[in-house]
Scaffold this motif. Structure first.
Motif, PDB file in Angstrom:
ATOM      1  N   ALA A   1      44.748  39.627  42.330  1.00  0.00           N
ATOM      2  CA  ALA A   1      45.006  39.131  40.976  1.00  0.00           C
ATOM      3  C   ALA A   1      45.002  37.605  40.942  1.00  0.00           C
ATOM      4  O   ALA A   1      45.796  36.981  40.240  1.00  0.00           O
TER       5      ALA A   1
ATOM      6  N   TRP B   1      47.624  47.150  41.430  1.00  0.00           N
ATOM      7  CA  TRP B   1      48.263  46.044  40.704  1.00  0.00           C
ATOM      8  C   TRP B   1      47.733  45.973  39.276  1.00  0.00           C
ATOM      9  O   TRP B   1      48.511  45.828  38.319  1.00  0.00           O
ATOM     10  N   GLN B   2      46.410  46.055  39.122  1.00  0.00           N
ATOM     11  CA  GLN B   2      45.821  45.964  37.789  1.00  0.00           C
ATOM     12  C   GLN B   2      46.277  47.119  36.899  1.00  0.00           C
ATOM     13  O   GLN B   2      46.554  46.928  35.707  1.00  0.00           O
TER      14      GLN B   2
ATOM     15  N   ARG C   1      49.700  46.344  35.643  1.00  0.00           N
ATOM     16  CA  ARG C   1      49.692  45.228  34.679  1.00  0.00           C
ATOM     17  C   ARG C   1      49.114  45.659  33.342  1.00  0.00           C
ATOM     18  O   ARG C   1      49.589  45.217  32.275  1.00  0.00           O
ATOM     19  N   ARG C   2      48.103  46.499  33.360  1.00  0.00           N
ATOM     20  CA  ARG C   2      47.536  46.979  32.092  1.00  0.00           C
ATOM     21  C   ARG C   2      48.565  47.783  31.312  1.00  0.00           C
ATOM     22  O   ARG C   2      48.696  47.634  30.086  1.00  0.00           O
TER      23      ARG C   2
ATOM     24  N   ARG D   1      51.729  47.491  31.456  1.00  0.00           N
ATOM     25  CA  ARG D   1      52.747  46.576  30.940  1.00  0.00           C
ATOM     26  C   ARG D   1      52.251  45.858  29.695  1.00  0.00           C
ATOM     27  O   ARG D   1      52.988  45.682  28.716  1.00  0.00           O
ATOM     28  N   ALA D   2      50.981  45.432  29.713  1.00  0.00           N
ATOM     29  CA  ALA D   2      50.424  44.746  28.546  1.00  0.00           C
ATOM     30  C   ALA D   2      50.466  45.640  27.313  1.00  0.00           C
ATOM     31  O   ALA D   2      50.842  45.199  26.217  1.00  0.00           O
TER      32      ALA D   2
ATOM     33  N   PHE E   1      43.474  41.373  34.752  1.00  0.00           N
ATOM     34  CA  PHE E   1      44.427  40.294  34.551  1.00  0.00           C
ATOM     35  C   PHE E   1      44.603  39.485  35.829  1.00  0.00           C
ATOM     36  O   PHE E   1      44.313  39.945  36.935  1.00  0.00           O
TER      37      PHE E   1
ATOM     38  N   TRP F   1      47.576  37.118  38.058  1.00  0.00           N
ATOM     39  CA  TRP F   1      48.999  37.270  38.360  1.00  0.00           C
ATOM     40  C   TRP F   1      49.889  36.612  37.319  1.00  0.00           C
ATOM     41  O   TRP F   1      51.023  37.042  37.105  1.00  0.00           O
TER      42      TRP F   1
END
Length: 453
Positions: free
Chosen positions: A29, A241-242, A245-246, A248-249, A264, A266
């Protein structure tokens, strides 16, 4: 919490990466894996951070300069030997010590805290081990513990009997101990094994033989202690990780039309009611406010996008790009170190670099700011409500005043005053009938060439 020192092991050669870049500096990231780990340590406020280096030491020393101390492990004789190299730097330090691995980047600060808190409970364990329970324990070393988490025995898979291999509690390699205890126990570790190396887990069995308590803390997420040793493992960790994060977005109020195609960084900041279309990549340093629309196939890095702005499709925002409220860049527009003012727009095929564009200004298709002469960069300033006609070249340094108009096809190398029209074109010539005569001549030549063949 007591003061603690983080000892991060990063001396390995990382041969499976097949890379000139040190393994722990490969990014996830947009941030080196070592950087992710050190950021978690920073959250806990470590008194000291020591990175044990070996192969590729220059790269790591440069990467951690100002953030951590380094010590050299040479030759490399096992994990216990690696930790021992920090003893001189930590001489006189009487706090706790936390042993981490540079290629295990996503240990949470909460997990580290739990290990250190367990170390300081009334039964005063000599060593705290971080354990995990994977779906398939493979050939991991096992942690044999009682129901209260007191360790009975640490055993490598190759040395474990059938009953011990049936235990699914595995050793992550991460440990916590009082600094004094850690180095005193390490001094008693031998290398009477097939590899002739000094293994860190041996300190647990030595302490247990002394009659001391050792304890295990178990993470509820085995992925947290996943080590990265190859490009394929790096890709898998990036994918995990991605995915997180997706989610969470979207939970925070953004719409991702095709989540799996959005990547995204970091530190990407995304507001509410942001719509992100397919195939968008965020590099480091991006902040997106509420109610922004990012259309398909955009690459955005080091940029700030204000509320109500629209980006793309096929746009590129490079570091230093600032889009103010309600501004717009369209397809095949590139911005770099430039500010696009409130409500300003650059709809097609333009480059805006080292520039400020005032509120309400319009940048016509094919416009470029010529900011570089081969030696230095220069600024272009475009005033509020200015209109820059299509296919214009603004040769910096140059100022275009408010409400000015630059006619299409102009090359502007001198300032344009407010409200002025600037037209810079060669004289347009007309030759009636010339094109007809040209076509007749060329057709006759072509026919003659065919007859000769």
């Amino acid at each position: 919490m007591h003061d603690f020192a983080a000892i991060i092991l990063a001396a390995g050669k990382g041969t499976r990466m097949k890379s000139d870049l040190h393994k722990v500096l490969h990014p996830i990231a947009g941030r080196p894996m070592l950087g992710h780990l050190m950021a978690a340590v920073d959250q806990l406020g470590a008194a000291r951070q020591v990175v044990v280096v070996g192969a590729g030491r220059d790269q790591i020393e440069q990467a951690v300069e100002g953030r951590a101390e380094t010590c050299l492990q040479e030759p490399q004789l096992g994990t216990g030997h690696a930790v021992q190299q920090a003893e001189t730097l930590l001489d006189g330090f009487d706090g706790d010590a936390l042993v981490l691995y540079g290629d295990v980047p996503f240990v949470r600060a909460e997990t580290m805290r739990a290990m250190l808190e367990r170390l300081n409970e009334p039964d005063a364990p000599a060593v705290v081990v971080l354990g995990f329970e994977p779906d398939d324990p493979l050939a991991y070393g096992r942690v044999i513990a009682d129901d209260d988490g007191a360790i009975i025995k640490m055993v490598e898979y190759k040395d474990a009997d059938e009953g011990e291999r049936a235990c699914h509690l595995c050793n992550s390699g991460l440990m916590a101990a009082k600094a004094g205890d850690l180095f005193a126990l390490l001094a008693r570790v031998g290398n009477d094994n097939a590899q002739g190396e000094y293994y860190l887990p041996d300190i647990v069995n030595i302490a247990i033989a002394d009659g001391r308590v050792c304890a295990v803390v178990i993470t509820d997420d085995p992925d947290e202690v996943a080590g990265i040793n190859s490009r394929s493992e790096l890709a898998r960790v990036e994918a995990r990780w991605q995915a997180v994060r997706r989610e969470r977005a979207m939970a925070d109020g953004a719409t991702l039309i095709a989540p799996d195609t959005v990547f995204f960084s970091w530190d990407t900041q995304i507001g509410r009611d942001v719509t992100i279309e397919p195939h968008v990549v965020f590099g480091p340093g991006v902040s997106v406010a509420d109610h922004v629309h990012i259309k398909a196939y955009c690459h955005i890095e080091g940029a700030t996008i204000a509320s109500g702005a629209s980006v793309g499709p096929f746009a590129r925002l490079r570091p230093g790009a600032v889009m103010e409220e309600g501004s717009f860049v369209g397809n095949f527009v590139e911005m770099k170190k430039a500010v696009l003012g409130k409500g300003a727009k650059a709809s097609h095929l333009s480059y805006i670099g080292d520039a400020t564009v005032g509120a309400g200004a319009n940048i016509g298709a094919g416009t470029i700011t010529c900011n570089y002469d081969g030696y230095f960069k220069y600024q272009t300033h475009i005033g509020e409500r200015a209109f820059i006609g299509s296919n214009s070249a603004l040769v910096a340094p140059v100022n275009i005043g408010p409400d000015a108009i630059v006619a299409a096809g102009s090359t502007v190398s001198r300032d344009v005053a407010a409200g002025e029209l600037r037209m810079v074109r060669a004289e347009q010539l007309m030759k009636p009938g010339w094109a007809d005569r040209f076509h007749d001549t060329m057709k006759k030549k072509k026919e003659g060439s065919k007859r000769e063949k």
